[in-house]
Design a protein around this motif. Structure first.
Motif, short mmCIF file in Angstrom:
data_model
loop_
_atom_site.label_atom_id
_atom_site.label_comp_id
_atom_site.label_asym_id
_atom_site.label_seq_id
_atom_site.Cartn_x
_atom_site.Cartn_y
_atom_site.Cartn_z
N LEU A 44 -3.31 20.94 -2.76
CA LEU A 44 -2.91 19.84 -3.21
C LEU A 44 -4.80 18.47 -3.13
O LEU A 44 -4.96 18.22 -3.40
N LYS A 45 -4.99 19.85 -2.18
CA LYS A 45 -6.68 19.73 -2.33
C LYS A 45 -7.53 19.93 -2.63
O LYS A 45 -7.47 20.84 -3.58
N GLY A 46 -8.04 18.45 -3.63
CA GLY A 46 -9.30 19.22 -4.22
C GLY A 46 -8.57 18.12 -5.60
O GLY A 46 -8.73 17.92 -6.99
N ARG A 47 -7.38 17.48 -5.33
CA ARG A 47 -6.56 17.31 -6.64
C ARG A 47 -7.02 15.71 -6.71
O ARG A 47 -6.57 15.59 -4.92
N LYS A 48 -7.12 15.68 -7.39
CA LYS A 48 -6.69 13.61 -7.85
C LYS A 48 -5.99 13.34 -7.51
O LYS A 48 -4.98 13.12 -8.45
N ILE A 49 -4.72 12.36 -6.27
CA ILE A 49 -4.41 11.22 -6.05
C ILE A 49 -4.08 10.12 -6.79
O ILE A 49 -5.02 9.76 -5.98
N SER A 50 -2.68 9.67 -7.38
CA SER A 50 -3.37 8.24 -7.79
C SER A 50 -2.05 7.23 -7.28
O SER A 50 -0.76 8.39 -7.35
N ILE A 51 -1.84 7.48 -5.99
CA ILE A 51 -0.77 5.66 -6.20
C ILE A 51 -0.38 4.89 -7.45
O ILE A 51 -1.45 4.18 -6.90
N ILE A 52 0.88 4.95 -7.51
CA ILE A 52 0.50 3.32 -8.43
C ILE A 52 1.30 2.10 -7.99
O ILE A 52 2.96 2.92 -7.79
N GLY A 53 0.75 1.36 -7.54
CA GLY A 53 1.98 0.54 -6.08
C GLY A 53 1.75 0.68 -5.32
O GLY A 53 0.95 1.28 -4.53
N TYR A 54 1.27 -1.09 -4.93
CA TYR A 54 0.79 -0.85 -3.36
C TYR A 54 1.55 -1.61 -2.22
O TYR A 54 1.52 -2.72 -1.37
N GLY A 55 3.06 -1.09 -2.31
CA GLY A 55 4.01 -2.09 -1.75
C GLY A 55 4.87 -1.25 -1.21
O GLY A 55 3.89 -0.75 -0.19
N SER A 56 5.55 -1.32 -0.45
CA SER A 56 6.46 -0.49 1.04
C SER A 56 6.36 0.85 1.33
O SER A 56 5.94 0.30 1.78
N GLN A 57 6.74 1.61 -0.19
CA GLN A 57 6.02 2.77 -0.40
C GLN A 57 4.95 3.18 -0.41
O GLN A 57 4.36 3.98 0.12
N GLY A 58 4.83 2.05 -1.25
CA GLY A 58 3.25 2.43 -1.56
C GLY A 58 1.96 2.91 -0.79
O GLY A 58 1.21 3.70 -0.41
N HIS A 59 1.65 1.78 0.33
CA HIS A 59 0.52 1.63 0.79
C HIS A 59 1.06 2.80 2.27
O HIS A 59 0.37 3.62 2.46
N ALA A 60 2.09 3.14 2.24
CA ALA A 60 2.49 3.64 3.63
C ALA A 60 2.22 5.57 2.97
O ALA A 60 1.03 6.24 3.22
N HIS A 61 2.53 5.33 1.59
CA HIS A 61 1.80 7.14 0.67
C HIS A 61 0.59 7.06 1.18
O HIS A 61 0.02 8.43 1.12
#
Ligand code: NDP
Ligand code: MG
Length: 337
Positions: A15-32
């Motif tokens: 996963l290093k060097g790959r761009k990760i987008s987390i869609i949503g910043y609720g219960s799971q989103g903020h944690a991930h």
């Protein structure tokens, strides 16, 4: 037996060097988002304007709209409410997904019930913590983790399982154990668990017990302690060492009452309903009903939620909890900013 993976079995480098987008910043989103960043990943948050936008920015993330965040990402994790996710996917995420990107979910609902149908070039996996988001974050901060499920739905790249395992380890799952499953199994057992045992079963049991005691003239305060407050004490013992562990700890009188009266509460009729509820899940009837309810503005959901909030067990609980200072530290942060 299901396969279980731990940190030692997993290479985060994928996963290093790959761009990760987390869609949503609720219960799971903020944690991930926070856990992955602390695991050394490159994380962007994709979210609609207003709402939690500011909260994500304050946490130091680059924040974009879901469309912009999807465009920039090699891996997109969808962490919106399940009932709104398909709309956001269709309008913003899907059309902007890079060719050959990884598309991830924390619950199989939308894929299993065909609400989201990703392009054939997308690598689709699930990394689903078996616990609420605040726990996923707090356990990670303690150096621990919440057990996690992984599953692969489609794998044109050939390494989607490795990416899924690295993602699950990045949010802390590898410290507790990562179990391999399928989208179907996760979706159906998850819905069954929350409907029959964890949420539906338990809340109905608490309310019915409280109603029975107060209906017989006992004080609501006593009924609250017996039927709600002490649930946690019992569940902690079961969680630690199973039902036998709990029975070892309680008095013999309590244990005799448990052994002889419990089966009169959960009867053959109850089990028949459990099987019926499972069939409604398997056939897609529950999913159809819920999505239709959402389409018409959730009237039943709103009315039943309100009725639940007005239940006497809630009113007396609020009063009693205010008198218990050790309960001040909250697990759930309901603020948006
Ligand atoms: P939440 O309800 O906490 O997610 C809320 C987020 O989604 C917020 O960022 C919110 O933004 C955004 N959002 C809400 N409605 C919309 C909309 N109509 N359009 C765009 N954005 C919207 O979700 P969860 O974290 O509970 O669930 C996310 C996924 O994780 C689901 O697939 C769920 O099944 C799964 N999951 C959840 C668990 C849990 O314990 N909660 C456990 C395991 C898996 P805003 O602030 O603007 O409202
Ligand atoms: Mg669940």
């Amino acid at each position: 037996m299901v396969s279980v993976y731990y940190d030692k079995d997993i290479k985060l480098d994928i996963l290093k060097g790959r761009k990760i987008s987390i869609i949503g910043y609720g219960s799971q989103g903020h944690a991930h988002a926070n856990n992955l960043r602390d695991s050394g990943m490159d994380v962007t948050v994709g979210i609609r304007r207003g709402g939690s936008w500011e909260k994500a920015e304050k946490a130091g993330f680059q924040v974009k709209t879901p469309a912009e965040a999807a465009k920039a990402a090699d891996l997109v994790m969808m962490l919106l409410p399940d009932e709104t996710m398909a709309g956001t996917y269709a309008q913003e995420v899907g059309p902007n997904l890079k060719k050959g990107a990884y598309l991830a979910f924390a619950h199989g609902f939308n894929i299993h019930f065909g609400q989201i149908v990703p392009g054939a070039d997308a690598n689709v996996f699930m990394a689903a913590p078996k616990g609420p988001g605040h726990l996923v974050r707090s356990e990670y901060e303690k150096g621990s983790g919440v057990p996690c499920l992984v599953a692969v739905h489609q794998d044109p790249a050939g390494d989607t399982k490795q990416v899924a395992l690295a993602y699950a380890a990045g949010i802390g799952g590898g410290r507790a154990g990562i179990l391999e499953t399928t989208f179907r199994e996760e979706t159906e057992t998850d819905l069954f668990g929350e409907q029959v045992v964890l949420c539906g079963g338990l809340t109905s049991l608490i309310q019915a017990g409280f109603e029975t005691l107060t209906g017989a003239g006992y004080s609501p305060e006593m009924a609250y302690f017996e039927c709600l407050h002490e649930v946690k004490l019992i569940v902690d013992l079961i969680y630690e060492g199973g039902i036998s562990n709990m029975r070892y700890s309680i008095s013999n009188t309590a244990q005799y009452g448990d052994l002889t009266r419990g089966p009169r509460i959960i009867t053959d009729e109850t089990k028949k309903q459990m099987r019926k509820i499972l069939e409604e899940i398997q056939s897609g009837e529950f999913a159809r009903e819920w999505l239709l309810e959402c389409k018409v503005g959730k009237p039943m959901f709103t009315a039943l939620t309100r009725r639940g909030e007005e239940h006497p067990v809630e009113r007396v609980g609020k009063k009693l909890r205010a008198m218990m200072p050790w309960m001040k530290k909250k697990l759930v942060d309901r603020s948006k900013a």
